[in-house]
Design a protein around this motif. Structure first.
Motif, mmCIF file in Angstrom:
data_model
loop_
_atom_site.group_PDB
_atom_site.id
_atom_site.type_symbol
_atom_site.label_atom_id
_atom_site.label_comp_id
_atom_site.label_asym_id
_atom_site.label_seq_id
_atom_site.Cartn_x
_atom_site.Cartn_y
_atom_site.Cartn_z
ATOM 1 N N VAL A 76 0.786 -1.156 -0.247
ATOM 2 C CA VAL A 76 0.064 -0.131 0.000
ATOM 3 C C VAL A 76 1.107 1.295 -0.232
ATOM 4 O O VAL A 76 1.915 1.523 0.818
ATOM 5 C CB VAL A 76 -0.873 -0.044 1.197
ATOM 6 N N ILE A 77 0.655 2.179 -0.722
ATOM 7 C CA ILE A 77 1.455 3.409 -0.956
ATOM 8 C C ILE A 77 0.365 4.612 -0.868
ATOM 9 O O ILE A 77 -0.543 4.575 -1.242
ATOM 10 C CB ILE A 77 1.810 3.797 -2.442
ATOM 11 N N VAL A 78 0.672 5.285 0.475
ATOM 12 C CA VAL A 78 -0.225 6.366 0.846
ATOM 13 C C VAL A 78 0.459 7.577 0.563
ATOM 14 O O VAL A 78 1.495 8.006 0.692
ATOM 15 C CB VAL A 78 -0.611 6.486 2.291
ATOM 16 N N LYS A 100 4.791 5.675 2.975
ATOM 17 C CA LYS A 100 4.271 6.971 2.969
ATOM 18 C C LYS A 100 4.887 7.862 1.966
ATOM 19 O O LYS A 100 6.367 7.999 2.294
ATOM 20 C CB LYS A 100 4.058 7.468 4.316
ATOM 21 N N ILE A 101 4.428 8.617 1.027
ATOM 22 C CA ILE A 101 5.443 9.509 0.352
ATOM 23 C C ILE A 101 4.308 10.671 0.481
ATOM 24 O O ILE A 101 3.345 10.854 -0.007
ATOM 25 C CB ILE A 101 5.216 9.152 -1.185
ATOM 26 N N ASP A 102 5.193 11.817 0.753
ATOM 27 C CA ASP A 102 4.389 13.208 1.258
ATOM 28 C C ASP A 102 5.312 14.212 1.197
ATOM 29 O O ASP A 102 6.722 14.178 1.289
ATOM 30 C CB ASP A 102 3.717 12.955 2.473
ATOM 31 N N HIS A 103 4.852 15.691 1.103
ATOM 32 C CA HIS A 103 5.656 16.774 1.374
ATOM 33 C C HIS A 103 5.217 17.685 2.263
ATOM 34 O O HIS A 103 5.473 18.717 2.668
ATOM 35 C CB HIS A 103 5.395 17.412 -0.079
ATOM 36 N N HIS A 104 4.281 17.130 3.343
ATOM 37 C CA HIS A 104 4.106 17.841 4.527
ATOM 38 C C HIS A 104 4.730 17.497 5.683
ATOM 39 O O HIS A 104 5.327 16.460 5.633
ATOM 40 C CB HIS A 104 2.445 17.423 4.878
ATOM 41 N N PRO A 105 4.943 18.356 6.895
ATOM 42 C CA PRO A 105 5.583 17.919 7.844
ATOM 43 C C PRO A 105 5.253 16.780 8.353
ATOM 44 O O PRO A 105 4.161 16.314 8.376
ATOM 45 C CB PRO A 105 5.269 18.922 8.872
ATOM 46 N N ASP A 106 6.204 15.735 8.659
ATOM 47 C CA ASP A 106 6.162 14.462 8.926
ATOM 48 C C ASP A 106 6.017 14.353 10.655
ATOM 49 O O ASP A 106 6.737 13.992 11.329
ATOM 50 C CB ASP A 106 7.126 13.596 8.596
ATOM 51 N N GLU A 107 4.601 14.490 10.973
ATOM 52 C CA GLU A 107 4.258 14.513 12.374
ATOM 53 C C GLU A 107 3.701 13.351 12.658
ATOM 54 O O GLU A 107 3.401 12.878 13.889
ATOM 55 C CB GLU A 107 3.181 15.735 12.795
ATOM 56 N N TYR A 110 3.301 7.116 10.421
ATOM 57 C CA TYR A 110 2.448 5.888 10.121
ATOM 58 C C TYR A 110 2.788 4.720 9.440
ATOM 59 O O TYR A 110 2.309 3.693 9.401
ATOM 60 C CB TYR A 110 0.779 6.249 10.162
ATOM 61 N N ALA A 111 3.505 4.829 8.529
ATOM 62 C CA ALA A 111 3.899 3.678 7.609
ATOM 63 C C ALA A 111 5.155 3.042 7.873
ATOM 64 O O ALA A 111 6.038 3.484 8.628
ATOM 65 C CB ALA A 111 4.169 4.509 6.029
ATOM 66 N N ASP A 112 5.364 1.705 7.353
ATOM 67 C CA ASP A 112 6.603 1.015 7.265
ATOM 68 C C ASP A 112 7.722 1.696 7.050
ATOM 69 O O ASP A 112 9.132 1.525 7.658
ATOM 70 C CB ASP A 112 6.485 -0.329 6.859
#
Length: 312
Positions: A76-78, A100-107, A110-112
């Motif tokens: 699963v890719i979120v 988890k692939i994201d550009h928001h602050p990593d607060e 939740y991902a492996d």
């Protein structure tokens, strides 16, 4: 980290792509764009993009339907989702492994496996950089999705998150021959109800001495204009050019809660968003309050940060 993500993708036979609820162009653009690239690269794999579609963005594509059993052996890719609570589809964390692939602050890690880069304009831009590093070709069908995501999160390249790297990626995507006329026509067409509602918003802006602008849209008012909360939320930047404005908020009342869209020209507002069950970027965040009685509390907090901020 990037190499680990590539290996997991290449090893998986089933990949399910999620993103945040109430999707914007970057959420959908990154989701559909990645799906197209992986389908092109690995035609033998089952690659699904799931979640609820935003009516105004239905032109971007058609989402898939999967069952609970599909997650048993799935990767699963979120995408574009900072907090676990905002994931559209709570089955997302029931897969064999989660990225988890994201550009928001990593607060909320939740991902492996996680790849978070707050220096890029959007998750769509981040994915293009990543795919380029891997040597994965980006066909035009994916390029227009990524381009839509970048355009959406940069406000058509106006926001401060836009960098020279952003323009380089945009140029790369344009070189695939995408039809930007079609994209802009669909992204920015406006229903009559939404246009009339915009007129109401512009006539009912309240501006505090500290430079906080805000508009409250009740359920009754939305019904009067036959407008949805989704349509109304798009109006958050409709008064961004108001002289003297430092931060602003749009309050949208629903049956269950009041959704708050927060924006800023300088004062950091994501910490305030966290106080009200939300989060996001320093200059663009979202929050949720129980009812309209809490509006004054949100404005009070915005007044504090706006009053202490001075433009250079």
């Amino acid at each position: 980290m990037k190499e680990q993500i590539r290996q997991l993708i290449e090893q998986a036979s089933t990949i399910i792509i999620h993103r945040h609820e109430r999707p914007d162009p970057d959420a959908l653009g990154s989701q559909f764009g990645l799906q197209v690239v992986l389908q092109s690269r690995f035609p033998e794999k089952k690659i699904k993009a799931v979640g609820e579609m935003a009516t105004s963005l239905a032109f971007m594509g058609t989402l898939d339907v999967v069952g609970t059993t599909d997650y048993q052996e799935a990767l699963v890719i979120v995408l574009d989702t900072a907090n676990q609570g905002r994931i559209d589809g709570k089955e997302a964390l029931s897969g064999r492994q989660t990225i988890k692939i994201d550009h928001h602050p990593d607060e909320d890690p939740y991902a492996d496996v996680q790849l978070v880069d707050t220096t890029v304009s959007s998750t769509s831009e981040l994915l293009v950089h990543l795919l380029n590093e891997w040597g994965y070709p980006i066909p035009a069908a994916a390029a227009i999705q990524f381009y839509a995501g970048i355009v959406g999160d940069t406000g058509r390249f106006q926001f401060r998150g836009t960098t020279s790297r952003t323009f380089s990626v945009a140029a790369q995507l344009l070189d695939t021959g995408i039809d930007t006329d079609w994209l802009y026509r669909n992204m920015y067409q406006t229903e009559l109800a939404a246009l009339q509602l915009q007129g109401y918003v512009l006539q009912h802006i309240q501006l505090t001495e500290a430079g906080v602008g805000y508009v409250v849209l009740t359920q009754e008012m939305l019904a009067t204009f036959d407008a949805t909360v989704e349509q109304a939320s798009l109006l958050v930047n409709s008064f961004a050019g108001l002289k003297g404005l430092k931060t602003w908020a749009l309050f949208l009342e629903t049956e269950k809660e009041v959704r708050v869209r927060l924006r800023s020209k300088g004062p950091v507002i994501n910490e305030i968003a966290k106080e009200f069950n939300g989060g996001g970027h320093p200059m663009a965040s979202g929050a949720t309050i129980k009812d309209l009685t809490e509006v004054e509390h949100v404005i009070s907090r915005l007044n504090e940060v706006a009053g202490a901020f001075h433009f250079e």
